[in-house]
Design a protein around this motif. Structure first.
Motif, PDB file in Angstrom:
ATOM      1  N   VAL A 162      43.072  43.350  42.894  1.00 46.10           N
ATOM      2  CA  VAL A 162      43.006  43.993  41.582  1.00 46.10           C
ATOM      3  C   VAL A 162      42.955  42.931  40.487  1.00 46.10           C
ATOM      4  O   VAL A 162      42.232  43.057  39.499  1.00 46.10           O
ATOM      5  CB  VAL A 162      44.208  44.943  41.401  1.00 46.10           C
ATOM      6  CG1 VAL A 162      44.291  45.434  39.955  1.00 46.10           C
ATOM      7  CG2 VAL A 162      44.084  46.129  42.339  1.00 46.10           C
ATOM      8  N   GLY A 163      43.723  41.857  40.706  1.00 40.60           N
ATOM      9  CA  GLY A 163      43.741  40.767  39.723  1.00 40.60           C
ATOM     10  C   GLY A 163      42.352  40.171  39.514  1.00 40.60           C
ATOM     11  O   GLY A 163      41.965  39.864  38.386  1.00 40.60           O
ATOM     12  N   ASP A 164      41.587  40.043  40.606  1.00 43.77           N
ATOM     13  CA  ASP A 164      40.230  39.490  40.503  1.00 43.77           C
ATOM     14  C   ASP A 164      39.331  40.422  39.707  1.00 43.77           C
ATOM     15  O   ASP A 164      38.537  39.992  38.871  1.00 43.77           O
ATOM     16  CB  ASP A 164      39.623  39.300  41.906  1.00 43.77           C
ATOM     17  CG  ASP A 164      40.441  38.317  42.725  1.00 43.77           C
ATOM     18  OD1 ASP A 164      41.067  37.429  42.108  1.00 43.77           O
ATOM     19  OD2 ASP A 164      40.461  38.448  43.969  1.00 43.77           O
ATOM     20  N   ILE A 165      39.445  41.728  40.018  1.00 43.20           N
ATOM     21  CA  ILE A 165      38.598  42.714  39.317  1.00 43.20           C
ATOM     22  C   ILE A 165      38.950  42.728  37.837  1.00 43.20           C
ATOM     23  O   ILE A 165      38.079  42.745  36.973  1.00 43.20           O
ATOM     24  CB  ILE A 165      38.795  44.124  39.919  1.00 43.20           C
ATOM     25  CG1 ILE A 165      38.595  44.080  41.439  1.00 43.20           C
ATOM     26  CG2 ILE A 165      37.832  45.107  39.285  1.00 43.20           C
ATOM     27  CD1 ILE A 165      38.929  45.388  42.141  1.00 43.20           C
ATOM     28  N   LYS A 166      40.263  42.689  37.585  1.00 44.04           N
ATOM     29  CA  LYS A 166      40.720  42.693  36.185  1.00 44.04           C
ATOM     30  C   LYS A 166      40.113  41.523  35.427  1.00 44.04           C
ATOM     31  O   LYS A 166      39.730  41.662  34.261  1.00 44.04           O
ATOM     32  CB  LYS A 166      42.245  42.548  36.144  1.00 44.04           C
ATOM     33  CG  LYS A 166      43.011  43.840  36.120  1.00 44.04           C
ATOM     34  CD  LYS A 166      44.481  43.499  36.211  1.00 44.04           C
ATOM     35  CE  LYS A 166      45.360  44.465  35.520  1.00 44.04           C
ATOM     36  NZ  LYS A 166      46.767  44.074  35.616  1.00 44.04           N
ATOM     37  N   ARG A 167      40.040  40.361  36.110  1.00 40.04           N
ATOM     38  CA  ARG A 167      39.580  39.157  35.434  1.00 40.04           C
ATOM     39  C   ARG A 167      38.141  39.332  34.911  1.00 40.04           C
ATOM     40  O   ARG A 167      37.789  38.861  33.845  1.00 40.04           O
ATOM     41  CB  ARG A 167      39.662  37.963  36.390  1.00 40.04           C
ATOM     42  CG  ARG A 167      39.757  36.644  35.649  1.00 40.04           C
ATOM     43  CD  ARG A 167      40.192  35.533  36.575  1.00 40.04           C
ATOM     44  NE  ARG A 167      41.491  35.800  37.163  1.00 40.04           N
ATOM     45  CZ  ARG A 167      41.771  35.663  38.462  1.00 40.04           C
ATOM     46  NH1 ARG A 167      40.845  35.262  39.300  1.00 40.04           N
ATOM     47  NH2 ARG A 167      42.984  35.915  38.913  1.00 40.04           N
ATOM     48  N   ILE A 168      37.336  40.047  35.694  1.00 37.15           N
ATOM     49  CA  ILE A 168      35.943  40.260  35.288  1.00 37.15           C
ATOM     50  C   ILE A 168      35.884  41.036  33.963  1.00 37.15           C
ATOM     51  O   ILE A 168      35.173  40.671  33.036  1.00 37.15           O
ATOM     52  CB  ILE A 168      35.182  41.045  36.380  1.00 37.15           C
ATOM     53  CG1 ILE A 168      35.141  40.209  37.659  1.00 37.15           C
ATOM     54  CG2 ILE A 168      33.789  41.420  35.909  1.00 37.15           C
ATOM     55  CD1 ILE A 168      34.592  40.960  38.852  1.00 37.15           C
ATOM     56  N   TYR A 169      36.682  42.109  33.905  1.00 37.83           N
ATOM     57  CA  TYR A 169      36.690  42.928  32.694  1.00 37.83           C
ATOM     58  C   TYR A 169      37.335  42.182  31.531  1.00 37.83           C
ATOM     59  O   TYR A 169      36.861  42.222  30.402  1.00 37.83           O
ATOM     60  CB  TYR A 169      37.420  44.245  32.956  1.00 37.83           C
ATOM     61  CG  TYR A 169      36.610  45.181  33.797  1.00 37.83           C
ATOM     62  CD1 TYR A 169      35.860  46.201  33.214  1.00 37.83           C
ATOM     63  CD2 TYR A 169      36.560  45.039  35.178  1.00 37.83           C
ATOM     64  CE1 TYR A 169      35.093  47.050  33.978  1.00 37.83           C
ATOM     65  CE2 TYR A 169      35.793  45.877  35.954  1.00 37.83           C
ATOM     66  CZ  TYR A 169      35.051  46.885  35.365  1.00 37.83           C
ATOM     67  OH  TYR A 169      34.291  47.717  36.112  1.00 37.83           O
TER      68      TYR A 169
END
Lengths: 774, 254
Positions: free
Chosen positions: A294-301
């Motif tokens: 989730v942390g990786d996905i969050k980083r994109i946004y």
């Protein structure tokens, strides 16, 4: 990094309008914060620099009448707190004695007079902050008269018949603001001596202290010594306050607007983020399913919004440099450069950095939703399967009178409350920013507003001061008014100084206006006007000094005897340094400091003519029509608030239109499927547009009602706080119903509905065959 | 038999430039009033495109579609919407219901918009249709609280509210299990028996078995038609009908 860059670039390109709008709001927020920070630093610094260079007195007692210089000098010598002492002369001249190329100052409500340059402190400065040394035949003019075009450098002004050349403007660290009722012109010692016979002398008894903290004790010692005190007392903190007031007000307005713009920027981001997550619902599920954290996905946004915020903040910060110049111009002109100006860009940057961090933190928190997205469901359905909440009881089957379009619009707002809350909050805020400043302007423009300022609501006002035989001359005026048919009511108010005992037992000198205060009553913050011989009303500042409240008993020495007076009421006052009192008892003992005659005319439109007529007849009195008094004293403030309020209306209308447009575009994109279903059922394009219009009208109506309520409650308190800075502590809005309840909502409706119409133009062109098969 | 739909040489293409290709390539189809027609063909052959063209849901590049005497290509958007609301009913593969509304509200929505019937008449009619479809107990339920088969029946009830002349179905059983699919087909057969024309796209032989006529479309052209005659559940040998259709389809290369 490369992938992140491509993701951001693609996303920005795909939603250019939304990204640009968000960036715009972030830029506006950063711009306003940077501006406010720069202005605060410059204003505070400029006032300090000016007051330091001018060596503004810490304590000043104005005095008209006999002066015992030896006694004052002895007092100064004997008081350890005193660092320096002087008595300056201020030659009071009638406004008609100043004749400029364009006309005289006869209509000026200010006490205009001449001074010579001080030798020790309280210097009058030129625009470079240097102490002016005027040569014979030259005169330096208060900046305000240069600004309003009355005086021009090089012109000749005749003062009491003596021609003098205007050599330049002067900065006066204590009498410069319009709220200060006197204005000093600077001439050479010889010219001063020549003109002296034409005016009345007033003395400025001034002290500089070693330590400003000793001011309170010094003030008490001055009163206790029974020294000259026929006139207002002013202190360093008060000079500071009135010097900073008008620009401070502007900064307060900028700060208020920036808070609102930041709120709107946040709402904008919240909304676009929400829509984006819903758009990408399936992709998020896929990313989760292939094992991305989730942390990786969050980083994109987060990266995208950090990019938008960074560009917006940089843009706003850069713009603040070009916009600060015109706003700083006024501060520079009246107060000069600030010594600490070099700090301003850093503080501005700090403010902008705070905005940036707040936005990224906000986005990070909002992205917490990713944790709650079930991967399997997201991949399978592509949209959140959360059951619609709310509005369940509103049914079409039991409510067909509304019609299908109105029903669908209303129901949607009820079901997707969270989504529409964003638009609602924006509309509430914009309604607030439209109505609140307009009501504030209307309130302070209304004639009764001066009753908050310690001035009764009259048509005409006579000021009798700096003259011998004040009582006799006032009686002369009263007799004339008695015989004037055009006068429907008048009252004589006489101001005298008395000794009073404060709650801590110390002796305090209070200035009391005696007479019938029920004829032209003030607005009382608490309690009522004094009516009996044992009543006294106090200004808020006096009450604070004396430590008394309504109902308390105050011991006042009247005619050599202690008299217990009950505090009947407390009012706000900006006149005479704000420390005044009002009572009705009669006293023949104390000397009259000045008197005022308030007059009501049968026909208020005659005020100016009557003022001129009586002004010519009683040349010892200053006669002013109340409208002129208000216009000249508060005129620039009124105009500034007026301009600001119209600007607020314009900005708000643009914001509400922009946000509505954005909101509708996103809503249409989000609702493609539902629109296609409706079209397949035989709903026309105009049916669908009507449904969106209904949504807008519903949210708009709610927003306007809530915004109006908020403006009349919270806005009133907020405006009260601003007005409080002028010394008025009680405050109620005078609302213009036509403007607040008809014109403002109509303008908002126009902007929101037009934006809705434009935003939904292509709602009807969605193709069933494309959207339903997706 | 009167013709309810007459189409002549309809061409519909998608894509741009060199990628552009005709999905419908000069299709002429007539459909009689009260007929039950199934359109079959391999994936990408243009079945659904033909259905959307015949119903006016999608415009055509050339050729004409006359529906109940009106040339659809000459009608404006609003007039098309009126035709759709008053004379057509649609059932899609996924139940296209509005999530905001409960089941009954979804069913009555087009009639409320139409405004021809009173509120009372609309509610009574909807309840009668839901009873016929066996979903009367769902009335106040939300869309998320019903099964796929139930939702498809809700969609059929909604399609029938306006007493349409034609029901168009785009794989109406495509997302259902065989039991639910059979029930939906029985329901459509019942509707057909009342005189309503039914045109549906399907890739399921069992579904097409109940049609009077099966059109086979291949590469945007009608490759053939199979006349099976009106289906009667009481007399017909379903297996024999299905076998005959399967054989024909095999000959067509399906």
């Amino acid at each position: 990094m490369g992938m992140l860059y491509r993701l951001i670039r693609n996303d920005v390109l795909r939603s250019t309008a939304v990204t640009l709008t968000t960036m715009l709001f972030v830029a506006a927020a950063a711009l306003l914060v940077a501006l406010a920070a720069t202005l605060v630093v410059n204003l505070a610094g400029a006032i300090d620099t000016m007051m330091t260079r001018a060596k503004t007195p810490h304590f000043m007692q104005m005095h008209a009448g006999h002066l015992d210089r030896e006694r004052l000098a002895a007092f100064a010598d004997g008081n350890d707190a005193v660092a320096d002492f002087q008595v300056l002369e201020f030659l009071n001249l009638d406004g008609s004695q100043f004749v400029f190329a364009g006309g005289s100052l006869a209509a000026s409500v200010q006490d205009n007079g001449l001074s010579v340059q001080s030798e020790r402190f309280d210097f009058l400065l030129d625009l470079d902050g240097n102490v002016i040394a005027p040569s014979d035949g030259h005169i330096y003019v208060p900046i305000t008269y240069m600004q309003d075009g009355t005086a021009r450098v090089g012109d000749t002004v005749r003062v009491a018949g003596t021609p003098l050349t205007i050599a330049g403007p002067l900065r006066d660290s204590q009498m410069q603001p319009l709220l200060s009722s006197s204005k000093r012109f600077l001439v050479s010692r010889d010219d001063f001596a020549d003109i002296e016979p034409f005016g009345s002398m007033e003395y400025l008894i001034e002290f500089r202290l070693h330590d400003l903290a000793a001011l309170g004790a010094f003030q008490a010692a001055y009163v206790a010594a029974g020294l000259e005190a026929n006139g207002p007392t002013l202190t360093y903190p008060l000079f500071r306050l009135i010097n900073g007031l008008s620009d401070g007000l502007m900064i307060a307005v900028i700060l208020l607007i920036s808070v609102l713009v930041i709120a709107i920027a946040f709402l904008c981001i919240r909304f676009t983020l929400q829509a984006k997550i819903e758009d990408d619902y399936r992709e998020i599920g896929v990313m989760k399913s292939i094992g991305m954290r989730v942390g990786d996905i969050k980083r994109i946004y987060l990266a995208k919004y950090a990019f938008v915020a960074a560009v917006g903040c940089a843009l706003g910060y850069a713009l603040s440099f070009s916009l600060q110049e015109p706003l700083l111009a006024n501060i520079r002109l009246y107060m000069g450069e600030s010594d600490s100006a070099s700090w301003a860009p850093f503080l501005g940057l700090l403010g902008v950095a705070t905005v940036f961090l707040a936005i990224t933190a906000f986005v990070y928190l909002a992205l917490g939703r990713f944790h709650r997205i079930p991967a399997a469901e997201a991949i399978r359905f592509g949209v959140s399967q959360e059951a619609p909440s709310g509005g369940r009881r509103v049914r079409l089957s039991t409510n067909q009178r509304l019609g299908a379009n109105a029903f669908l619009g209303l129901k949607d707002v009820l079901v997707r409350r969270k989504l529409f809350a964003t638009m609602l909050i924006v509309l509430v805020l914009t309604a607030f920013i439209i109505i609140m400043p307009r009501s504030l302007h209307h309130t302070i423009s209304s004639k009764s507003f001066i009753t908050y300022m310690g001035v009764g609501e009259t048509d005409l006002r006579f000021d009798v001061q700096q003259t011998d035989r004040i009582a006799d001359r006032t009686a002369e005026i009263a007799a004339a008014l008695e015989g004037d048919d055009a006068v429907s009511a008048f009252v004589v108010l006489t101001t005298k100084a008395f000794e009073a005992r404060s709650s801590d037992g110390s002796e305090v000198r209070i200035v009391v206006e005696l007479g019938d205060h029920s004829v032209f009553p003030l607005t009382y913050a608490s309690g009522r006007a004094p009516t009996g011989d044992h009543d006294i009303a106090l200004s808020a500042l006096s009450a604070g000094d004396l430590g008394t409240g309504v109902g308390d008993v105050l011991q006042v020495m009247v005619g050599g005897q202690a008299r217990d007076l009950t505090v009947s009421g407390i009012y706000s006052d900006v006149t005479n340094g704000g420390k005044t009192a009002k009572a009705t008892f009669t006293d023949d003992g104390a000397a009259t400091m000045w008197s005022v005659v308030g007059v009501e005319l049968t026909d208020a439109s005659l005020a100016s003519a009557k003022a001129a007529q009586y002004g010519a007849r009683f040349d010892f009195a200053k006669v002013s029509a109340m409208d002129d008094f208000v216009a000249q004293t508060y005129g620039p403030t009124l105009r500034a608030v007026g301009t600001a309020s119209y600007a607020a209306v314009g900005i708000s209308l643009v914001i509400s239109a922009l946000i509505t447009l954005l909101f509708m575009r996103m809503l249409i994109a989000k609702d493609r499927y539902a629109i296609a279903v409706l079209k397949s059922l035989g709903f026309t394009a105009s049916d669908i547009k009507t449904q969106y219009l209904v949504r807008s009208v519903f949210v708009l109506a709610l927003g306007v009602v809530l915004g109006t309520l908020l403006a009349n409650t919270l806005g009133e308190s907020l405006a009260g706080a601003v007005i409080g800075a002028f010394g008025a502590s009680s405050f109620a809005f005078v609302v213009d119903p036509l403007e607040a309840y008809l014109i403002a909502p109509a303008l908002m409706a126009l902007s929101v509905l037009l934006a809705t119409v434009f935003g939904t133009l292509d709602a009807g062109t969605i193709r069933v065959s494309e959207s339903i098969r997706e | 038999m009167d013709k309810i739909i007459v189409s002549d040489s309809i061409v519909k293409s998608f894509g741009v430039g060199r990628e552009r290709r005709n999905v419908l390539d000069g299709v002429s189809v007539d459909i009689g009033a009260g007929e039950f027609v199934a359109i079959m063909g391999p994936s990408g052959s243009g079945k659904t495109t033909l259905l959307f063209a015949l119903s006016g849901m999608d415009s055509v590049d050339s050729g004409s579609v006359v529906f109940d005497g009106e040339d659809l290509s000459r009608l404006g958007d609003d007039a098309l919407a009126d035709v759709r609301r008053k004379k057509m009913g649609f059932v899609f593969q996924q139940p296209t219901l509005l999530k905001n509304l409960n089941v009954l509200d979804n069913v009555i929505l087009p009639s409320v918009r139409d405004g021809t019937l009173s509120a009372l008449q609309i509610n009574e009619k909807a309840r009668a249709l839901m009873k016929m479809a066996g979903i009367e107990e769902l009335e106040t339920r939300g869309v998320g609280q019903a099964s796929g088969g139930q939702l498809q029946r809700v969609g059929i009830c909604r399609a029938l509210m306006g007493d349409p002349k034609v029901i168009f179905g785009d794989e109406p059983t495509g997302a259902l299990n065989s039991t639910s699919a059979g029930e939906i087909m029985d329901l459509l057969a019942d509707v057909h028996r009342t005189g309503t024309t039914v045109v549906l796209v399907t890739h399921d032989v069992r579904v097409a078995t109940k049609a009077e006529r099966v059109l086979f479309i291949f590469d945007g052209k009608i490759a053939g038609a199979h006349e099976a005659g009106r289906y009667d559940a009481a007399c017909d040998d379903v297996d024999a009908r299905q076998q005959a259709l399967a054989t024909w389809l095999a000959e067509m290369g399906f």
